[in-house]
Design a protein around this motif. Sequence first.
Motif, short mmCIF file in Angstrom:
data_model
loop_
_atom_site.label_atom_id
_atom_site.label_comp_id
_atom_site.label_asym_id
_atom_site.label_seq_id
_atom_site.Cartn_x
_atom_site.Cartn_y
_atom_site.Cartn_z
N GLY A 77 0.77 -1.24 0.00
CA GLY A 77 0.00 0.00 0.00
C GLY A 77 0.79 1.28 0.00
O GLY A 77 0.22 2.37 0.12
N LEU A 78 2.12 1.21 -0.14
CA LEU A 78 2.94 2.43 -0.17
C LEU A 78 2.68 3.21 -1.45
O LEU A 78 2.30 2.64 -2.48
N PRO A 79 2.91 4.53 -1.43
CA PRO A 79 2.85 5.30 -2.69
C PRO A 79 3.86 4.72 -3.69
O PRO A 79 4.84 4.07 -3.29
N SER A 80 3.62 4.99 -4.96
CA SER A 80 4.43 4.33 -5.99
C SER A 80 5.17 5.32 -6.88
O SER A 80 4.73 6.45 -7.11
N LEU A 81 6.32 4.85 -7.36
CA LEU A 81 6.99 5.45 -8.50
C LEU A 81 6.39 4.78 -9.74
O LEU A 81 6.44 3.56 -9.86
N MET A 82 5.80 5.58 -10.64
CA MET A 82 5.18 5.02 -11.83
C MET A 82 6.12 5.13 -13.02
O MET A 82 6.71 6.18 -13.26
N LEU A 83 6.27 4.03 -13.73
CA LEU A 83 7.07 3.95 -14.95
C LEU A 83 6.15 3.52 -16.08
O LEU A 83 5.14 2.87 -15.85
N GLY A 84 6.52 3.84 -17.31
CA GLY A 84 5.69 3.35 -18.40
C GLY A 84 5.94 4.03 -19.71
O GLY A 84 6.80 4.90 -19.86
N SER A 85 5.14 3.60 -20.68
CA SER A 85 5.09 4.18 -22.01
C SER A 85 3.87 3.54 -22.67
O SER A 85 3.03 2.97 -21.99
N HIS A 86 3.78 3.59 -23.99
CA HIS A 86 2.58 3.09 -24.66
C HIS A 86 2.88 1.83 -25.47
O HIS A 86 4.02 1.59 -25.86
N TYR A 87 1.84 1.04 -25.72
CA TYR A 87 2.04 -0.18 -26.50
C TYR A 87 1.26 -0.20 -27.81
O TYR A 87 1.28 -1.18 -28.54
N ASP A 88 0.56 0.90 -28.14
CA ASP A 88 -0.03 1.02 -29.47
C ASP A 88 1.03 1.57 -30.44
O ASP A 88 2.08 2.04 -30.02
N THR A 89 0.75 1.48 -31.73
CA THR A 89 1.70 1.97 -32.74
C THR A 89 0.98 2.80 -33.79
O THR A 89 -0.25 2.76 -33.91
N VAL A 90 1.78 3.53 -34.56
CA VAL A 90 1.27 4.11 -35.80
C VAL A 90 1.19 2.98 -36.83
O VAL A 90 1.56 1.84 -36.55
N ARG A 91 0.73 3.28 -38.02
CA ARG A 91 0.71 2.28 -39.09
C ARG A 91 2.06 2.25 -39.80
O ARG A 91 2.70 3.29 -39.98
N ASP A 92 2.49 1.06 -40.19
CA ASP A 92 3.81 0.84 -40.78
C ASP A 92 4.88 1.39 -39.84
O ASP A 92 5.75 2.17 -40.21
N ALA A 93 4.79 0.94 -38.60
CA ALA A 93 5.58 1.51 -37.50
C ALA A 93 6.94 0.86 -37.37
O ALA A 93 7.23 -0.20 -37.94
N GLY A 94 7.78 1.49 -36.54
CA GLY A 94 8.94 0.83 -35.99
C GLY A 94 8.53 0.10 -34.72
O GLY A 94 7.46 0.36 -34.16
N LYS A 95 9.39 -0.78 -34.24
CA LYS A 95 8.99 -1.64 -33.12
C LYS A 95 9.43 -1.13 -31.75
O LYS A 95 9.11 -1.74 -30.72
N TRP A 96 10.17 0.00 -31.71
CA TRP A 96 10.77 0.46 -30.46
C TRP A 96 9.99 1.58 -29.79
O TRP A 96 10.07 1.76 -28.57
N ASP A 97 9.29 2.37 -30.56
CA ASP A 97 8.58 3.56 -30.06
C ASP A 97 7.44 3.14 -29.14
O ASP A 97 6.44 2.61 -29.60
#
Length: 421
Positions: A77-97
């Motif tokens: 129940g401690l407060p958290s450090l939040m990390l993240g990014s997104h998992y959707d892509t543009v079309r004809d995307a690269g795989k790292w963004d």
Amino acid sequence: MSEMKSLGHSLGDAIVARIGELAAISETPEHLARVFLTVEHRKAADLILSWMREAGMAAHLDAIGNVCGRYEGERPGLPSLMLGSHYDTVRDAGKWDGPLGVITAIACVAELNRRGKRLPFAIEIVGFADEEGVRFASTLLGSRAVAGTFDESVLATCDRAGISMRDALLQFGLDPDHIGKAARVRRELLGYVELHIEQGPVLEEKGLPVGVVSAIAGATRLAASLTGTAGHAGTVPMPMRRDALTGAAECIVAIEEFCRSDQAGLVGTVGAITAMPGATNVIPGKVSFTMDIRSQSDMHRKRAVADIVRRIEAIASRRGLALQIDVIHENRSVPCAPWLKAQLADAVAAEGFASFELPSGAGHDGMAMVDVADIGMLFVRCRGGVSHNPAEHVELADADTGARVLLRFIENFRPAANSES
């Protein structure tokens, strides 16, 4: 510190393998596309959930489709450090963004879990469901839901097939009436930090694998149209023409010259232009073009836009062209918190690299998350600065360096003095 020094295995190997595994989940094998609330999007979510659980996290999908994992601290129940990014892509995307940030954060938690190490705060990882805005032309949907700023009117927006966002959420197995439950409050979060590929060439030019982001630039997008007189290409003398296209060309060069002469990092782009009637033997009578102006400073950007508009107005007046300019999009700049920048810089230096700050010209989920937490960002070098393109690439060694810096940052993280605990 000693545990970090003794880390003998490569975090990068596992990260790169998972980047490839996630990239295989696509609408077509030829062109990577993983769009919000599609079958592929769900498969990707399920895979990321499994990785979070393997890393020792409790994991679930929230009401907008964000993939959420939590690794408890020294007590629940401690407060958290939040990390993240997104998992959707543009079309004809690269795989790292996007995925690089999610997968790297999971790798860091997995390393802590492998050692049986708990920290005086929790760690949360969020894979945001929609940052790119491809399907419903509305960006940062996942992070806006977490930040409590989701605009429910967008639920009525339809995609190209006529499916509303509300119906798409239901088909995905989510309840659009419960999106508000995804919202977090400031006292729960100690900060939000995102690792992301740079999407530009600066780190490569500097010979550095990572950099600390100073701010996410604000952007103003405008649509302009110049109207003159269409005429026969062979019969109207040059001095008598009201050529909208040559007028637009002069405007475009003026925009470039103005931004090139700026000493504060202003960038300007004309990305689309349409000439009417568009025939080889007809003087263009109307031309429309877009402008995208970005800066770390909102005040500087707004002054620059005003100056650019005045220059375009002068060109149109001198050439006898009617002018219409409309602002079609505006995003504020978002500074990264100095205390988070300092801790990220310390982690970079401790890994043996020069600490270098640079702005982000691209938008990120932090633009929404700043409404609920202080934000920080770590950029990882990408080859040629290429992004939103299949050629997007991060070297294994740089992926490993980014992970080691992030892990060191996490292990030495100190909440801001005014954080609640």
